[in-house]
Design an enzyme around this catalytic site. Structure first.
Site, mmCIF file in Angstrom:
data_model
loop_
_atom_site.group_PDB
_atom_site.id
_atom_site.type_symbol
_atom_site.label_atom_id
_atom_site.label_comp_id
_atom_site.label_asym_id
_atom_site.label_seq_id
_atom_site.Cartn_x
_atom_site.Cartn_y
_atom_site.Cartn_z
ATOM 1 C CD GLU A 135 -3.381 -2.523 7.464
ATOM 2 O OE1 GLU A 135 -2.247 -2.709 7.032
ATOM 3 O OE2 GLU A 135 -4.058 -1.523 7.180
ATOM 4 C CD GLU A 160 -3.054 5.411 6.901
ATOM 5 O OE1 GLU A 160 -3.018 5.473 5.664
ATOM 6 O OE2 GLU A 160 -2.113 4.919 7.593
ATOM 7 C CG ASN A 168 -1.737 1.198 1.422
ATOM 8 O OD1 ASN A 168 -1.824 2.025 0.512
ATOM 9 N ND2 ASN A 168 -2.361 1.343 2.590
ATOM 10 C CG HIS A 214 -5.952 1.827 5.381
ATOM 11 N ND1 HIS A 214 -5.537 2.721 6.327
ATOM 12 C CD2 HIS A 214 -4.915 0.979 5.181
ATOM 13 C CE1 HIS A 214 -4.289 2.438 6.679
ATOM 14 N NE2 HIS A 214 -3.889 1.388 6.001
ATOM 15 C CE LYS A 247 -0.245 3.208 4.837
ATOM 16 N NZ LYS A 247 -0.178 3.316 6.282
ATOM 17 C CB SER A 249 5.377 -1.718 11.991
ATOM 18 O OG SER A 249 4.916 -0.402 12.236
ATOM 19 N N GLY A 286 2.545 2.160 10.938
ATOM 20 C CA GLY A 286 3.514 3.257 10.844
ATOM 21 C C GLY A 286 4.269 3.535 12.134
HETATM 22 P P1 PGA Z 1 2.872 0.327 7.669
HETATM 23 O O1 PGA Z 1 1.386 0.526 7.091
HETATM 24 O O2 PGA Z 1 3.401 -0.968 7.067
HETATM 25 O O3 PGA Z 1 3.629 1.527 7.193
HETATM 26 O O4 PGA Z 1 2.768 0.238 9.148
HETATM 27 C C1 PGA Z 1 0.513 -0.555 6.925
HETATM 28 C C2 PGA Z 1 -0.808 -0.079 6.358
HETATM 29 O O5 PGA Z 1 -1.327 0.941 6.817
HETATM 30 O O6 PGA Z 1 -1.368 -0.723 5.452
#
Ligand code: PGA
Length: 256
Positions: A171, A101, A9, A99, A11, A213, A177
C-alpha cells in the site's frame, strides 16, 4: 495455485449497529455472486467484531473477519490495547499488521511489526503484513529498497510451517485515500520486489495484495496488469454494492 483475496478495511468507521447493517447487506450480495476463487474478509473496528461474527455465523456467510491491529504481548499493563488471544477467541482469522496509519500515527516500528507478525502466527491466525513507501521515499528513488527492508524485517521470524499463512499488502502511502490508485506497472514492479524479499520457504504460497484507492471501476485493470492476488480496500469497502463490485472484478480475473 494461490486463491484471490479481497479484504475490506473499515478503519475507524461504523458503530456496531451500522456494522451489522453493512455485513448483512454484504452477505446478501456476496451470496448471490458466489465467488469460487476469491476469499472475502472484513476488518471492522474492535468494538464491532463480536456483532459482525454473530451475523456471519447466524447467516452462515462465507466471509471471514480480520482485526485492524493487535498488540504483540499476551496480556498486561497496555492500556487501550488488544491481544491476539482475545481476537482469536472472537473468531477472528486475520490481523492487519503494520498499516501505514499505525506506523505513522502510532509509532509502530519495524521491530514491533515483526513481533506482532510472530505473535499472530503463533496463535494460528494469518497476519496481513502492510508495507509501502511515502512519496518522499519514492522521489528519492528508494522505494524498492525501503519496501523490501520492511518485508525482510517483518518476516524475519517466519518458519516453513507458516507456508500459506501469511498475506502481504503493498500500500503506497501516497495512494491511500487519495482517489488515485498507483499505476498498475508500478504495482507490478513492486510486487515482484516484495515476492523476491519474502523468505523462500513461504514465497510461492504468500498472497500479495495491492491497496490504495481501489474501486469497482479500477479493480479489473489493476488485477490484470499488476499481477496482484487481490486487494486491501479502505473507503470502497464501506458500501456493500461497491465492495461486491470489486470482489466480482477480482473473481473474473482469476488465473485458471
Ligand atoms: P483506501 O485505503 O482504499 O481508502 O485508499 C486502503 C487502506 O488503507 O487499506
Amino acid at each position: 495455485m494461490r486463491r484471490n483475496l479481497v479484504i475490506g478495511n473499515w478503519k475507524m468507521n461504523l458503530d456496531y449497529v451500522e456494522a451489522i447493517h453493512l455485513v448483512q447487506q454484504l452477505g446478501i450480495l456476496h451470496r448471490s455472486l458466489g465467488p469460487d476463487h476469491t476469499d472475502v474478509v472484513v476488518a471492522p473496528p474492535f468494538v464491532d467484531l463480536r456483532s459482525v461474527t454473530s451475523v456471519i455465523e447466524a447467516d452462515r456467510l462465507a466471509i471471514q473477519v480480520a482485526a485492524q491491529h493487535a498488540h504483540h504481548r499476551e496480556s498486561g499493563a497496555y492500556t487501550g490495547e488488544v491481544s491476539v488471544g482475545m481476537l482469536k477467541r472472537l473468531g477472528v482469522k486475520y490481523v492487519i499488521v503494520g498499516h501505514s496509519e499505525r506506523r505513522q500515527g502510532f509509532a509502530m516500528t519495524d521491530d514491533v511489526v515483526s513481533a506482532t507478525v510472530d505473535s499472530v502466527l503463533a496463535s494460528g491466525m494469518t497476519p496481513v503484513v502492510c508495507c509501502g513507501e511515502s512519496m518522499e521515499v519514492r522521489e528519492e528513488g528508494r522505494a524498492e529498497e525501503f519496501v523490501s527492508a520492511q518485508i525482510v524485517s517483518a518476516l524475519g521470524g517466519v518458519k516453513p510451517k507458516h507456508k500459506g499463512s501469511v498475506v502481504i499488502a503493498y500500500e503506497p502511502i501516497w495512494a491511500i485515500g487519495s482517489g488515485q490508485a498507483a499505476d498498475p506497472d508500478v504495482v507490478r514492479a513492486m510486487l515482484d520486489v516484495i515476492r523476491g524479499a519474502t523468505p523462500g520457504e513461504i514465497r510461492d504460497d504468500t498472497q500479495i495484495l495491492y491497496g490504495g484507492s481501489v474501486t469497482s471501476e479500477n479493480a479489473r485493470e489493476l488485477m490484470v496488469a499488476s499481477n496482484a492476488d487481490g486487494f486491501l480496500v479502505g473507503g470502497a469497502s464501506l458500501r456493500a454494492d461497491e465492495f461486491v463490485g470489486i470482489i466480482a472484478a477480482v473473481e473474473d480475473c482469476y488465473r485458471k
